[in-house]
Design a protein around this motif. Structure first.
Motif: not given
Length: 345
Positions: A169-174, A177-182, A217-226
């Protein structure tokens, strides 16, 4: 008994000295985060090579802290699995070689057993039996821990581990690494309930987990935001995701206590350091009259102190590895006993 512990299962190189009477005497750790950052994840070959470079200096440092020479070491414990096989072999080969050179027994330790027993390094620790929530980048499991080598699997993830879901999910949000801590850091500025994601598998009986759908679910939310979301929106997404994972873990952990009738919970693994998870569990367990135990923050992630402790318990129980180099990439914790690949002294 004084034991040298070695940990090289993935991307941390670590050494520690544990004494059965005096406790932890010294520990040293090197993280490979910067080495792997440009690749966005762990590169196994690079990890193995770095273990080779760093392990001997770290052993010398841990022994220096402990005021211990080779003549004082009475046993060697190394991580035998699960993990990256090349990384495991660096520690296993060196650990077994030092044991042969110093004429002391050696034992291969299950990495996850080390995490389960890590809270035993603290002055305040639980008595057996207890429920353990093992939650990390590669594993999400609920275990009943009856004693050293006696583990019963209560539930586990059917897909992504919680830490893996954090990283993806961290990668999806840009995030870097390491994504979890970020992601956890970004979530600190997020607003609760702006994005409310599902709490998977909490609406049905059982103790298994599923986290891959949260990523979707995060992917879908990002797609809806555009388009690229604003910084506050990214923080709100991170908060919504983190809240969903934390709620799910807490609900299932309390359910495990209810089903087993136990009143002590151990939380182990890297995600166990998450602040919001600790707050949730404290509130839920306080209301229930149960207690939660953690290793100190530095021992939530991979380390050799937990390996030295677990190895010491096995050596004291008479377990001895033969001269073969014992390392396995996959090793179910529920299959573990107190005598795997060992001779009774």
């Amino acid at each position: 008994m004084r034991v040298l512990g070695i940990e090289t299962s993935c991307d941390e190189t670590a050494a520690a000295v544990y004494d059965a009477e005096r406790g932890l005497l010294g520990h040293a750790l090197h993280s490979q985060v910067q080495l792997h950052a440009e690749y966005g994840g762990v590169v196994p070959e690079l990890a193995s090579r770095d273990h080779i470079r760093k392990l001997l200096p770290l052993i010398r440092e841990a022994m220096r802290q402990a005021g211990t020479g080779p003549e004082d070491i009475e046993g060697i414990a190394y991580t035998a699995g699960p993990g990256l096989i090349g990384a495991l072999l660096t520690g296993a080969c060196l650990g077994r070689s030092l044991a042969w050179a110093w004429n002391v027994p050696a034992v291969g330790v299950h990495h996850l057993e080390g995490h389960l027993l890590a809270p035993m390094l603290e002055d305040e620790h639980p008595d057996f039996p207890f429920v353990a929530l093992l939650v990390s980048g590669g594993h999400t499991q609920l275990m009943r821990v009856n004693g050293v080598g006696d583990y019963e699997l209560l539930g586990e993830t059917v897909d992504d581990a919680a830490g893996e879901a954090f990283d993806k999910t961290a990668k999806l949000l840009g995030l870097p690494y390491p994504g979890g801590a970020a992601l956890a850091a970004l979530a600190e500025s997020g607003r609760p309930d702006v994005f409310r994601f599902p709490r998977p598998m909490t609406d049905r009986p059982g103790l298994d987990f599923s986290f891959s759908g949260l990523k979707t679910a995060v992917v879908v939310a990002l797609q809806k935001l555009g388009g690229a979301p604003a910084e506050q929106t990214r923080a709100d997404l991170a908060r919504g995701f983190e809240d969903a994972v934390v709620d799910t873990l807490a609900i299932k952990a309390v359910r495990a206590l209810d089903e087993t009738g136990l009143d002590a919970l151990v939380v182990a693994g890297g995600v166990g350091a998450n602040r919001r998870l600790r707050e949730q569990l404290r509130a839920r367990l306080d209301a229930r009259g149960a207690r939660v135990f953690y290793p100190r923050i530095e021992f939530c992630t991979d380390n050799a102190a937990m390996i030295a402790y677990a190895g010491c318990q096995r050596l004291l129980a008479g377990e001895r590895a033969d001269l073969a180099i014992d390392a396995v990439a996959r090793w179910p914790l529920s299959d573990l006993t107190l005598s795997r690949n060992a001779e009774t002294a």
